[in-house]
Each structure stands twice: as C-alpha cells, then as structure tokens.
Design an enzyme around this catalytic site. Structure first.
Site, PDB file in Angstrom:
ATOM      1  N   LYS A 130       1.259  -1.241  -0.282  1.00 23.43           N
ATOM      2  CA  LYS A 130       0.286  -0.326   0.182  1.00 23.43           C
ATOM      3  C   LYS A 130       0.724   1.074  -0.151  1.00 23.43           C
ATOM      4  O   LYS A 130       1.345   1.178   0.530  1.00 23.43           O
ATOM      5  CB  LYS A 130      -1.336  -0.208   1.312  1.00 23.43           C
ATOM      6  N   LYS A 159       0.334   5.862   0.399  1.00 29.85           N
ATOM      7  CA  LYS A 159       0.208   6.551   0.446  1.00 29.85           C
ATOM      8  C   LYS A 159       0.601   7.678  -0.118  1.00 29.85           C
ATOM      9  O   LYS A 159       1.115   7.995  -1.087  1.00 29.85           O
ATOM     10  CB  LYS A 159       0.506   7.549   2.010  1.00 29.85           C
ATOM     11  N   ASP A 181      -4.092   5.593  -0.735  1.00 29.30           N
ATOM     12  CA  ASP A 181      -4.443   5.404   0.251  1.00 29.30           C
ATOM     13  C   ASP A 181      -4.167   7.126   0.311  1.00 29.30           C
ATOM     14  O   ASP A 181      -3.202   7.176   0.876  1.00 29.30           O
ATOM     15  CB  ASP A 181      -4.132   4.597   1.315  1.00 29.30           C
ATOM     16  N   GLU A 208      -8.034   4.151  -1.239  1.00 26.40           N
ATOM     17  CA  GLU A 208      -9.281   3.866  -0.160  1.00 26.40           C
ATOM     18  C   GLU A 208      -8.909   5.126   0.588  1.00 26.40           C
ATOM     19  O   GLU A 208      -7.954   5.902   0.165  1.00 26.40           O
ATOM     20  CB  GLU A 208      -7.839   3.284   0.780  1.00 26.40           C
ATOM     21  N   GLU A 262     -11.744   3.064   8.028  1.00 29.63           N
ATOM     22  CA  GLU A 262     -11.063   2.880   8.934  1.00 29.63           C
ATOM     23  C   GLU A 262     -12.085   4.156   9.830  1.00 29.63           C
ATOM     24  O   GLU A 262     -12.200   4.232  11.185  1.00 29.63           O
ATOM     25  CB  GLU A 262      -9.721   3.229   8.939  1.00 29.63           C
ATOM     26  N   ASP A 290     -12.911  -1.897  10.978  1.00 30.45           N
ATOM     27  CA  ASP A 290     -12.183  -1.208  12.560  1.00 30.45           C
ATOM     28  C   ASP A 290     -12.396  -1.337  13.348  1.00 30.45           C
ATOM     29  O   ASP A 290     -13.645  -1.870  13.888  1.00 30.45           O
ATOM     30  CB  ASP A 290     -12.060   0.469  12.429  1.00 30.45           C
ATOM     31  N   HIS A 347      -9.136  -1.810   8.500  1.00 37.49           N
ATOM     32  CA  HIS A 347      -8.712  -1.170   8.471  1.00 37.49           C
ATOM     33  C   HIS A 347      -7.523  -1.721   9.850  1.00 37.49           C
ATOM     34  O   HIS A 347      -7.573  -2.930  10.790  1.00 37.49           O
ATOM     35  CB  HIS A 347      -8.411  -0.201   8.561  1.00 37.49           C
ATOM     36  N   GLU A 357      -4.549  -6.276   7.153  1.00 37.89           N
ATOM     37  CA  GLU A 357      -3.396  -4.792   7.316  1.00 37.89           C
ATOM     38  C   GLU A 357      -2.355  -5.724   7.871  1.00 37.89           C
ATOM     39  O   GLU A 357      -2.941  -5.753   9.157  1.00 37.89           O
ATOM     40  CB  GLU A 357      -3.680  -3.992   7.035  1.00 37.89           C
TER      41      GLU A 357
END
Lengths: 439, 439
Positions: A223, A225, A253, A279, A307, A330, A357, A388
């Site tokens: 993943k 960011k 994300d 995401e 999340e 979450d 999450h 994750e």
C-alpha cells in the site's frame, strides 16, 4: 472452571491514556495525519476472580486521547458490580448499556468520541468473556450457534437491509462447514498485505528498501499513501511498481484529503500504475461522494473505505449506494466486536469483501479475530480478502500477531490479543510515564 | 473605539459544565430523550480589553457535558494570545484551527463531541467579534460583502455542490435588497412556532391547557412529540387538532425512535391528523433512509431533520438525495456560525427552507440570528420558514429572546445573545454549584 470464571463480578476499572511518540520517525504519516503519535485510550476491568481482567482499547493519534478517556469514564462506571455471566448472556443489551443512555446519546449518537469509548469498553468485555471461557475471541464466536451470534447484535436502524431472521439464515448456510475452514486457518493462516513501506514521510530510498524487504518476507500486496503532492505520488508509484513488477498488487490510500471531483481528477493520473483500489478518497461522511468516485473510476480502480466510518448505519448506506468495493472494518471506531459483526453480515449480503483497517495501536491484533470470524462463520471466502499488516509497537503487546510468509497465524491465547505489558502501560501513560519525561 | 476593541488579544478562558435539572418536570422529554437535564458546555474567552468577553456554548443533555468540556479544553487553549483581529480577518482559517489539528481529527472528524466543542468555541469567537464591533451577530453578517461572508466558510468536501464562486454569486443576487428586509424584520419580527406544549412527559390536560395558552399568545403552528406509543400519539393528536382546528398547523417529531420501515408504517396511521412534517423519523445518519421515508409519505407528510446532523457534509447529501423538505439547522451541533452559513447556502441552492432547531439551552437565542441571516442575506424568503420557540430557562440569559404575538423581535444587543448571568453560571455549575447541593 469455566462456569466459575463466568460467574465473576466486575469490581473496578482502570483507564489509561497511553501514547507512543511515533511522530518522531513519521511512522504512520500520510496526507491527512502528518505526525500521529500512535496512542490508545485503554481500559481494564478487574473482577473478583484473581487474575481475570478484561483489557480493551480504542486507537487514537495523540492529542484527544484524554477526551476519549473522559468518555470511557462515563461508560465504564456502568459496569461495576455487574456479573460477567449476566453481561455476556445478552451482549445486545450490554452494547445498549453504552449506546442507550439517553443523556449521553446527545453527544453522539453512536459516533465520534463516545462511540470510540464504547468500542474500548465493549472490546474489554469481549476480552474478559473470552478469557473466562479460555478461548481466543475468534474461536468464542466461531463456536456460537447462529442464534447466539445474532444475539450479540443491535439491529436498530439496519432492519431495512438485514433482520435478525435473515442474519440467522445467512449464518446457517455456513454452519456445517465451519469446522473445515477453522482447520484450514490453523494450518495455513490468513493472507495479509503490508502498509509498513508506504508511509508518506519516508524517503524514496527507504520506500524502495522496505518494499524489497517486504517482498522477501513473502508479501505480494503493498500500500502506498497518496494525495499530498501528485508529482511525488507518481514518482513513488513508479518506484513501487518497478520493485513489485506486473504481478505485484498496489493499493493507494488518500486518507480523505480530496473533495469529490478532485479525487476523480487526481486518480485519473495514477490509473496507469494499476492500483487495485483507492482508499479513503474523500470524507468518510460522504456516502454519495464515494458512489460518484467509484462510478467515475470503474472498472479501472476500485474504492475502499472504513477506518473512519462511524457506525453500522453509514456502512449500511455505503452498501446500499454501491459506493465501495472493499469494506475496511475497524475494530475500535465502532462499538467493538458487537457492531463489527453486524457490518460483516451486511457486507456479506452485498457481496463486499472485508479488508480490515489495522494501521494503529494493536489494531492488527484485534482484526485478525474479525477476519477469521468473517471467513469461518459468514462469508466462507478468501476471495479479495486480506489482513493489513503494520509492523509497529507489537513489542508492547503480550500476544503480538504472528506472521508466517505473509500469512497471519490464528491466535490461540484466550482473549482479544490486546493486553499490554504492565511495564509498557506504566512507561507510556501520558503525561506521567517515564517515556514522556525525557526531553 | 471599534478598531481598538478588535485589536484585543485573548488572554485566558474559562470552561463551565452547566446543568439545569429540567428532568424533574419532564420539560424536553420525548421518545428518545426521556429525562434530559438541559445543560451546556460553556466557554468564556477573556481579553486584554476590560469587559470584553466572548461567551459560547454547546447544548448538552446532562451526563456527557464533562466530556464535551474536556474537548473544549483541547481547543480553547489554541486561542490564547491570539489577536481578535487576526482571528476574524479569516474566519475560515479560525475554524480550521479547531478542525485541522491532525491528531484531534482522529476522534471526529467534524462530528460528535469534538465538533460540539468546536461549535462552542467558534460561537464564543463570534460573540467576541460582534461585541467588539458593537453589533448583534445577525447584523454583523448582514453588513458583510458577499466575499466577506464566503470567507467565513470552509468549503472542504462540499465543492461538488457549492464552490466559493457560486456562493458569492448567490449572495450578490440578494445584496441590493438586504436593507429593506432588515427594516421589515425590525418592524415585524420573524415568525415562530411553539414546542413547549407537546413534550411527551406531559399529561393530556396539561397539553390541552398549554395549546390554548399558546393560541392566545398568537401561535398558529404547534409541535407534538410522537413515537413512544401509537395509541397515545393518536389520542394526543386528536386533542391538539381539536384545539387548533383545521387552520392550525401541526408538526410531529419522533426524535429518531424508528427504523425506516417502522417510520413509514407508524406515520401512515397519523396522516389523518394532517401533520405538516415528521421530524427525525429515524437515525440522523441515515440519509438514504430519510429519502425512502420521504418518498413513501409524499406528498401527504413532509420530512424534516437537522438537530443531530453532524456537519455540512451530511446536510449536503440530504439535499442531494432529496431526503428532506425542511432543514433544521442547529447552532451548536456543527462548527458554530461558520458551518451554519455553509448549510444555509446549500439549502438555498436546493430550495429547502430553514427551520432551525431550538429545543435546548439558549438555542433560540442563537438561531434567531441564523434565521435573520437566511432571510436578509441568502433566501430572501419567509415561505415555509419559522423559528422554534421553547419557553425554558430564558431567565438565566442576559438577553433572552423577545417574542411579540408569536413573532421574534430581532435582538439589538451586541453579541450572540447567549451570555448567562454570572449568578446562574455559579449556581448551576456541575457538580459544585448551589443548585446541585440540594437533595
């Protein structure tokens, strides 16, 4: 022995504001959360059975933890002198002890601070329950009948998509084959992906090195960011794609940084790196916005969120509006295990896979239980499902997640796997703990 | 003189947990809120100009007020040593001081406790600003240029329905005629309706008596609480309809007690009493649910909500989904005047009239400003618009709302009209105040 422990009574509780100064290394940094100090509002219920304690927490990011602790105080006091047996016999009613206080309801309802506090308290009761019956939480739930499973859920405001009767029927379909999936999990483990490499605050070189290390550990999904600077997103996506090849799976994300049209425009420039999903492209409150983004990017890039989704009612609508392809439950944002079970059931009805999450304090320790419950009891599928994995802070946890070739081994120790070492609790308590005294 | 006060600096703040034991008389009781103690998380900013103080509050229902106070503590401290001039020059940035803290954001974002706290703090800054320029808040806003008005708003997450440019254009359309509407308001006042008669905890006789009294005061619109017991709802609706006749307008309010299908079924049995709207038929988080209920009851009964709508993003979607006919803005649930301005603009775009929520501590004192701003600056219309008048606790307020034949007279005293008498602050502070010592 089990019977005796279940007959315990909660005698007192302890609340701790725990903060890890993670912002020093930009672990966990993204476009929205520039300098998080991974933290937890932590609660312990003590009982009249020696050694039987329930530990629960909700993940926080530093400042604000004291506010959540103040809310936990309002809820935890309701549990003193309650017998564990009475609490677990009707977990729906137990959940409503927290959500049904008509005065406290005003400062929610079922969202934000008061709901994060509810998550911590409810999770602590599950930890207590599982320890009393000497099972990990996932096994406690896997051994339930459909009726017992459904009795844990408050169906208020979701009966237009799922009634208790429909839920029981759904669970019955998978009941006969639960045992074989449980055996499979104990043998093979549950697949996971890593976020540890892609934090925004890391240098290109560090990202490249971490991706290589993760590949060596057996990871195939990674993943990144995005959302702070498009040029940098493109440069970093190139590096990751170069390292993971065509066969590696890249997720992106944005942590809510974009408005709806901005999300669509920005992602169009990143589609060439073939992200599996974007995401949190926008505000977690924007159900219709997620639906618009999904439609605009379909089928090149899917949409994921969860999340920050405040409760089952918003998840319900994300499903109704076809707004998401992946449901990122979450363990603490909602009212603990109880409400997560409702969300897992609804996700299954709408055929949306669960990818929890876990970027936060001990979140992976909890969500491993939830993914196991999803697989064993509800969906019976691993298709497009992963945990994750974030490699932070596990050293403070008595029962840290166990990884074997990127697969998570089901926890066998009784409880919800979040209990911290006493020394860590003392050292990291804010602001008095040892770690906060250093300058 | 104005210039000098605007140059003041905030030097300190005081936070008070204020609770009125209203549950003793079941004032404010409804199907969800069975025994509210009307309360307030109250904040005062002190400045280096003698006598210049900014008072702000958010309405709460008793328990939980201390949690909101704890959140206000996290926000108010950010304002110490700030110059008022600097804060009001860019109210968008001032709003973001509260909403943009990346660690605190986790426990929201922009919802629940932390957002209620933001409301109190931002409202206190408006009170301070208005006092410094010696105007009531409505007049301060009415005198703004469209550009100044728009500079107060954070457009994040709403640009897909309203950009700053579109907002400026909307405000320009009404600019030339602002003065005549202002004069009209000062002469005639703003129409209102009463909720004081319809609380669920009152006896039939008390309801009948209060309705008669309200009619004598000039009221033509009345609100009834429903949702606890259908037979009782029908009985009471008959009494009210009998008293107010065909020409009187009856509104119903369920305070979120129903699931979606239940709301539709229940209301079908009440349609014969010709309710103008059903307020809060289900969870405030259920945008799609409100749309479904509205569609099912259309056109016999409209749908209203707002007092629990967490922020501009959810209001945006209620408008996009055609889910509501009346927009019940609340002065404290969202981030104070700033965010309400955004909601008023969006409501106007979607042609949804504003009927503010005012059942709570000093809420009517605040929302009278907001309805005046809507009429003078934004909508230019009184069609289907009213203030909610609730006759409680005004004696503790230095500048209580002024009613003349059911019309609210625009406040002329500088500020946001919420300042409490010092003696009331002391007496009702929880748990130390005099009133809480009696048994």
């Amino acid at each position: 022995m089990v019977k005796q422990l279940l007959e315990s009574t909660i005698t007192s509780y302890e609340i701790r504001d725990i903060r890890f100064p993670t912002s020093q290394h930009l672990d966990g940094s993204d476009a929205m959360n520039k300098d998080p100090d991974y933290s937890a509002a932590y609660v312990i219920f003590y009982t009249d059975s020696k050694g039987l304690e329930g530990h629960g927490l909700t993940f926080t990011c530093g400042r604000g933890t004291e506010v959540v602790c103040s809310a936990i105080e309002q809820l935890a006091c309701k549990f003193v002198n309650k017998s564990l047996n009475e609490l677990v016999k009707d977990m729906r009613a137990t959940h409503q002890i927290c959500t049904g206080d008509s005065q406290l309801r005003w400062i929610g309802p079922e969202k934000g601070v008061i709901h994060l506090a509810t998550g911590a308290v409810i999770n602590a009761i599950w930890d207590l329950w599982a320890k009393a019956v000497n099972k990990p939480v996932w096994k406690l739930v896997a051994d339930m009948t459909p009726e017992e499973f459904v009795q844990c859920i408050d169906f208020r405001y979701i009966t237009d998509v799922l009634t208790p009767e429909q839920a029981i029927e759904m669970l019955r379909e998978k009941e006969a084959t639960k045992v074989q999936r449980e055996e499979e999990m104990l043998k093979d483990g549950y697949p996971s992906y890593t976020t540890s490499a892609g934090w925004l605050g890391y240098s290109d070189d560090k990202v490249r090195r971490l991706i290589r290390e993760a590949k060596e550990q057996g990871f195939t999904h990674f993943k990144q960011k995005v959302g702070s600077n498009k040029e940098s997103d493109i440069r970093r996506a190139s590096i990751i794609r170069e390292e993971i090849g065509d066969e590696g799976v890249l997720m992106m994300d944005a942590n809510q940084v974009w408005d709806v049209t901005e999300a669509i425009d920005w992602m169009k420039d990143l589609l060439k790196f073939k992200p599996l999903f974007i995401e949190e492209p926008t505000s977690p409150d924007d159900i219709l916005g997620h639906a618009t983004i999904r439609k605009a990017l379909y089928p090149q890039c899917a949409v994921a969120t969860g999340e920050h989704i405040q409760n089952r009612i918003v998840f319900k609508q994300l499903f109704q509006a076809n707004a998401i392809d992946y449901c990122q439950i979450d363990s603490c944002r909602v009212a603990g295990v109880n409400e997560v079970l409702a969300i897992i059931l609804m996700a299954n009805k709408f055929k949306v896979p669960i990818i929890p999450h876990a970027g936060g304090t001990f979140l992976v320790e909890m969500v491993q239980h939830l993914s196991l419950i999803d697989y064993i009891c509800v969906s019976g599928s691993l298709d497009r499902r992963m945990l994750e994995y974030v490699d932070h802070l596990h050293e403070h946890c008595k029962t840290p997640v166990q990884l074997k070739n990127s697969k998570v081994t089901p926890p066998l120790v009784a409880g919800y796997s979040v209990e911290m070492y006493r020394q860590s609790i003392e050292d990291y308590t804010f602001p008095t703990g040892k770690i906060h005294q250093k300058k």
